[in-house]
Design a protein around this motif. Structure first.
Motif, PDB file in Angstrom:
ATOM      1  N   SER A 231     -41.916  -2.164 -12.141  1.00 36.09           N
ATOM      2  CA  SER A 231     -42.559  -3.085 -11.199  1.00 36.09           C
ATOM      3  C   SER A 231     -42.214  -2.751  -9.744  1.00 36.09           C
ATOM      4  CB  SER A 231     -42.173  -4.531 -11.521  1.00 36.09           C
ATOM      5  OG  SER A 231     -40.768  -4.698 -11.442  1.00 36.09           O
ATOM      6  N   ALA A 232     -40.936  -2.446  -9.483  1.00 34.36           N
ATOM      7  CA  ALA A 232     -40.547  -2.141  -8.100  1.00 34.36           C
ATOM      8  C   ALA A 232     -41.232  -0.876  -7.605  1.00 34.36           C
ATOM      9  CB  ALA A 232     -39.025  -1.997  -8.004  1.00 34.36           C
ATOM     10  N   LEU A 233     -41.306   0.143  -8.480  1.00 33.29           N
ATOM     11  CA  LEU A 233     -41.955   1.393  -8.089  1.00 33.29           C
ATOM     12  C   LEU A 233     -43.448   1.180  -7.837  1.00 33.29           C
ATOM     13  CD1 LEU A 233     -41.304   4.384  -7.641  1.00 33.29           C
ATOM     14  CD2 LEU A 233     -41.971   4.798 -10.018  1.00 33.29           C
ATOM     15  N   TYR A 234     -44.092   0.363  -8.669  1.00 33.01           N
ATOM     16  CA  TYR A 234     -45.517   0.072  -8.462  1.00 33.01           C
ATOM     17  C   TYR A 234     -45.729  -0.625  -7.124  1.00 33.01           C
ATOM     18  CZ  TYR A 234     -50.138  -1.977  -9.011  1.00 33.01           C
ATOM     19  OH  TYR A 234     -51.453  -2.351  -8.817  1.00 33.01           O
ATOM     20  N   LEU A 235     -44.906  -1.638  -6.834  1.00 33.43           N
ATOM     21  CA  LEU A 235     -45.063  -2.362  -5.574  1.00 33.43           C
ATOM     22  C   LEU A 235     -44.868  -1.432  -4.374  1.00 33.43           C
ATOM     23  CD1 LEU A 235     -43.220  -5.710  -6.366  1.00 33.43           C
ATOM     24  CD2 LEU A 235     -45.634  -5.449  -5.779  1.00 33.43           C
ATOM     25  N   ARG A 236     -43.908  -0.532  -4.479  1.00 41.82           N
ATOM     26  CA  ARG A 236     -43.586   0.334  -3.334  1.00 41.82           C
ATOM     27  C   ARG A 236     -44.614   1.431  -3.149  1.00 41.82           C
ATOM     28  NH1 ARG A 236     -42.471   1.092   1.169  1.00 41.82           N
ATOM     29  NH2 ARG A 236     -40.651   2.139   2.030  1.00 41.82           N
ATOM     30  N   ALA A 246     -40.170  -4.846  -2.459  1.00 43.05           N
ATOM     31  CA  ALA A 246     -40.380  -4.151  -3.735  1.00 43.05           C
ATOM     32  C   ALA A 246     -39.555  -4.726  -4.889  1.00 43.05           C
ATOM     33  CB  ALA A 246     -40.096  -2.660  -3.567  1.00 43.05           C
ATOM     34  N   PRO A 247     -38.270  -5.103  -4.690  1.00 44.98           N
ATOM     35  CA  PRO A 247     -37.503  -5.651  -5.812  1.00 44.98           C
ATOM     36  C   PRO A 247     -37.985  -7.014  -6.296  1.00 44.98           C
ATOM     37  CG  PRO A 247     -36.046  -4.806  -4.096  1.00 44.98           C
ATOM     38  CD  PRO A 247     -37.420  -4.843  -3.523  1.00 44.98           C
ATOM     39  N   MET A 248     -38.898  -7.643  -5.545  1.00 48.47           N
ATOM     40  CA  MET A 248     -39.376  -8.960  -5.938  1.00 48.47           C
ATOM     41  C   MET A 248     -40.172  -8.913  -7.239  1.00 48.47           C
ATOM     42  SD  MET A 248     -38.253 -11.332  -4.104  1.00 48.47           S
ATOM     43  CE  MET A 248     -39.350 -12.615  -4.700  1.00 48.47           C
ATOM     44  N   GLY A 249     -40.662  -7.732  -7.615  1.00 52.21           N
ATOM     45  CA  GLY A 249     -41.380  -7.636  -8.886  1.00 52.21           C
ATOM     46  C   GLY A 249     -40.485  -8.024 -10.049  1.00 52.21           C
ATOM     47  N   ILE A 250     -39.273  -7.461 -10.074  1.00 51.47           N
ATOM     48  CA  ILE A 250     -38.319  -7.799 -11.132  1.00 51.47           C
ATOM     49  C   ILE A 250     -37.933  -9.267 -11.045  1.00 51.47           C
ATOM     50  CG2 ILE A 250     -36.024  -7.319 -12.050  1.00 51.47           C
ATOM     51  CD1 ILE A 250     -36.321  -4.473 -11.029  1.00 51.47           C
ATOM     52  N   ALA A 251     -37.703  -9.760  -9.826  1.00 54.23           N
ATOM     53  CA  ALA A 251     -37.291 -11.153  -9.648  1.00 54.23           C
ATOM     54  C   ALA A 251     -38.365 -12.115 -10.143  1.00 54.23           C
ATOM     55  CB  ALA A 251     -36.980 -11.419  -8.169  1.00 54.23           C
ATOM     56  N   GLY A 295     -55.435  -4.550  -6.990  1.00 52.64           N
ATOM     57  CA  GLY A 295     -54.586  -3.872  -6.020  1.00 52.64           C
ATOM     58  C   GLY A 295     -53.967  -4.848  -5.045  1.00 52.64           C
ATOM     59  N   GLY A 296     -53.012  -4.401  -4.292  1.00 53.83           N
ATOM     60  CA  GLY A 296     -52.374  -5.253  -3.293  1.00 53.83           C
ATOM     61  C   GLY A 296     -51.126  -5.937  -3.828  1.00 53.83           C
ATOM     62  N   VAL A 297     -50.295  -6.365  -2.892  1.00 51.13           N
ATOM     63  CA  VAL A 297     -49.006  -6.953  -3.241  1.00 51.13           C
ATOM     64  C   VAL A 297     -49.175  -8.320  -3.892  1.00 51.13           C
ATOM     65  CG1 VAL A 297     -46.817  -7.800  -2.319  1.00 51.13           C
ATOM     66  CG2 VAL A 297     -47.821  -5.691  -1.421  1.00 51.13           C
ATOM     67  N   ALA A 298     -50.014  -9.179  -3.313  1.00 48.26           N
ATOM     68  CA  ALA A 298     -50.183 -10.534  -3.842  1.00 48.26           C
ATOM     69  C   ALA A 298     -50.704 -10.504  -5.275  1.00 48.26           C
ATOM     70  CB  ALA A 298     -51.121 -11.332  -2.946  1.00 48.26           C
ATOM     71  N   ALA A 299     -51.701  -9.676  -5.519  1.00 50.09           N
ATOM     72  CA  ALA A 299     -52.255  -9.579  -6.864  1.00 50.09           C
ATOM     73  C   ALA A 299     -51.212  -9.037  -7.840  1.00 50.09           C
ATOM     74  CB  ALA A 299     -53.487  -8.671  -6.858  1.00 50.09           C
ATOM     75  N   ALA A 300     -50.400  -8.079  -7.377  1.00 56.57           N
ATOM     76  CA  ALA A 300     -49.365  -7.518  -8.250  1.00 56.57           C
ATOM     77  C   ALA A 300     -48.340  -8.578  -8.636  1.00 56.57           C
ATOM     78  CB  ALA A 300     -48.678  -6.346  -7.559  1.00 56.57           C
ATOM     79  N   LEU A 357     -49.518   5.785 -11.847  1.00 52.50           N
ATOM     80  CA  LEU A 357     -48.749   4.643 -12.314  1.00 52.50           C
ATOM     81  C   LEU A 357     -49.660   3.483 -12.698  1.00 52.50           C
ATOM     82  CD1 LEU A 357     -45.983   3.526 -12.910  1.00 52.50           C
ATOM     83  CD2 LEU A 357     -45.747   2.889 -10.491  1.00 52.50           C
ATOM     84  N   VAL A 358     -50.839   3.425 -12.099  1.00 51.18           N
ATOM     85  CA  VAL A 358     -51.805   2.384 -12.489  1.00 51.18           C
ATOM     86  C   VAL A 358     -52.151   2.528 -13.968  1.00 51.18           C
ATOM     87  CG1 VAL A 358     -54.146   1.516 -12.138  1.00 51.18           C
ATOM     88  CG2 VAL A 358     -52.734   2.136 -10.163  1.00 51.18           C
ATOM     89  N   TRP A 359     -52.427   3.750 -14.398  1.00 49.54           N
ATOM     90  CA  TRP A 359     -52.733   3.987 -15.805  1.00 49.54           C
ATOM     91  C   TRP A 359     -51.490   3.790 -16.676  1.00 49.54           C
ATOM     92  CZ3 TRP A 359     -57.259   3.834 -17.912  1.00 49.54           C
ATOM     93  CH2 TRP A 359     -58.393   4.165 -17.159  1.00 49.54           C
ATOM     94  N   GLY A 360     -50.329   4.102 -16.114  1.00 49.44           N
ATOM     95  CA  GLY A 360     -49.098   3.855 -16.862  1.00 49.44           C
ATOM     96  C   GLY A 360     -48.913   2.380 -17.175  1.00 49.44           C
TER      97      GLY A 360
END
Length: 385
Positions: A231-236, A246-251, A295-300, A357-360
């Motif tokens: 999640s962090a790598l995708y956000l970044r 970026a670490p907020m994905g895990i949180a 796409g985008g941070v909010a949607a993620a 990473l999107v396909w991942g």
């Protein structure tokens, strides 16, 4: 001794202590991987093998657990495993070289596999004896144990750089949790499936429903675990979030999962385990697919929250269903959960390296769909049961 008079609450507190201890022990040594790496002079590849050794030990515990469950019972096996995990934490702190550390981690994985099965068997026995759902909250205490370990690691890092000092303090906490658990654990009763089959000494081929549970558990842990790894790598890199965000994905995933597990037992009572797993995994798939397409941070972050909410009750419900089929089924399902955690990250990495990473992460959404499909083939406990 327990000051709690209600037998259900007393046993739930005892079993929760087991779940908390497993999360605490795991997060304790995981939090000091950089220090262990430096102390032993390991390369990144050697650290990867060290982590894999724990997973190999957990998978290798599968043939041992049913035998140990029959001979010791889940209560004794849980306490013995918790004691072993305490000693192994100290052994890792004082490991003189890399080969010894590898052996310690394999043994750690075996002990984790034993405790995982034994404590989930205890949780299922508690639900069955008192006809009250509580497994999701028990799994929430695993996350609480991880949080407690993270806070202790932060404090010990501030006080001293010594891994041995940190792990000695953590060992005291683990002993206290085991002492809290011991008086309230339940005696085992043979599951109905084992009574009917008379299978208490020999091996038998898993039933078709057990295989569906294995599939649901494997793909469920792929979905659940992938967010921590990617999640962090995708956000970044994909959503172009800042390094601070970026670490907020895990949180978001972890926080939503803990909150959902607190309330999930109520959902199970109202709608039944099958519907909770079906709709939850479908929500995870749909939310993640929306995030990847938008796409985008909010949607993620919205999609990651859907994954945490949707996946929260999957593993508790599958563990309950498996435990009711007997210790062999529970051990096999638990081993498949470990396999999913091990296999998921490299598979996603391979897909991401060959495409994006999107396909991942699309593989993760597909895994959640598979869980939904598997849930329709599992015989769940009726809502009124």
């Amino acid at each position: 001794m327990f000051p709690v008079r209600d037998p259900f609450q007393r046993s739930r507190l005892a079993i929760a202590a087991l779940f908390c201890s497993l999360g605490f022990q795991y997060a304790t040594w995981a939090s000091r991987i950089p220090a262990v790496k430096a102390d032993l002079g390991l390369t990144a590849a050697e650290v990867g093998v060290l982590l894999m050794a724990a997973g190999i030990g957990a998978v290798a515990s599968f043939p041992l657990v049913p035998v140990a469950m029959r001979r010791l019972g889940s209560a004794r096996l849980a306490l013995l495993s918790a004691l072993c995990l305490t000693l192994l934490l100290l052994a890792l702190a004082f490991a003189p070289d890399y080969p010894v550390a590898l052996l310690v981690m394999v043994a750690d994985g075996v002990s984790v596999g034993c405790l995982n099965v034994a404590m989930n068997a205890q949780g299922t026995a508690l639900e069955t004896r008192y006809a009250r759902n509580t497994m999701a909250r028990l799994h929430a205490t695993f996350s609480a144990g991880s949080l407690l370990a993270a806070l202790l690691a932060s404090g010990m890092n501030a006080a001293t750089s010594s891994v041995a000092a940190h792990f000695c303090v953590a060992a005291v906490v683990l002993v206290l949790l085991a002492a809290l658990a011991r008086p309230g654990l339940l005696e085992d009763e043979a599951p109905a499936e084992e009574k009917q089959n008379g299978s208490r000494t020999g091996w038998s081929l898993p039933s078709r429903m057990t295989l569906w549970m294995c599939c649901a558990m494997a793909f469920g842990t792929v979905t659940e675990g992938a967010m921590n790894d990617w999640s962090a790598l995708y956000l970044r890199e994909v959503a172009k979030a800042s390094a601070e965000l970026a670490p907020m994905g895990i949180a978001v995933v972890s926080g939503m999962m803990v909150v959902a597990r607190v309330f999930a037992d109520g959902w199970r009572s109202r709608w039944g385990d099958g519907r909770v797993v079906l709709l939850g995994s479908a929500l995870a798939a749909a939310g993640l697919a929306f995030a990847l397409l938008s796409g985008g941070v909010a949607a993620a972050l919205f999609g990651f929250a859907c994954v945490g909410l949707g996946c929260a009750a999957v593993t508790p419900c599958v563990y309950v269903a498996a435990a009711k089929q007997g210790s062999q089924a529970l051990a096999l399902v638990a081993a498949m959960g470990t396999t999913g955690l091990l296999a998921g990250p490299p598979i996603i990495g391979l897909v991401a390296s060959s495409s994006s990473l999107v396909w991942g992460l699309a593989v993760v959404a597909a895994a959640a769909v598979v869980v939904s499909l598997c849930s329709t083939r599992i015989q769940w406990t009726p809502v009124n049961g």
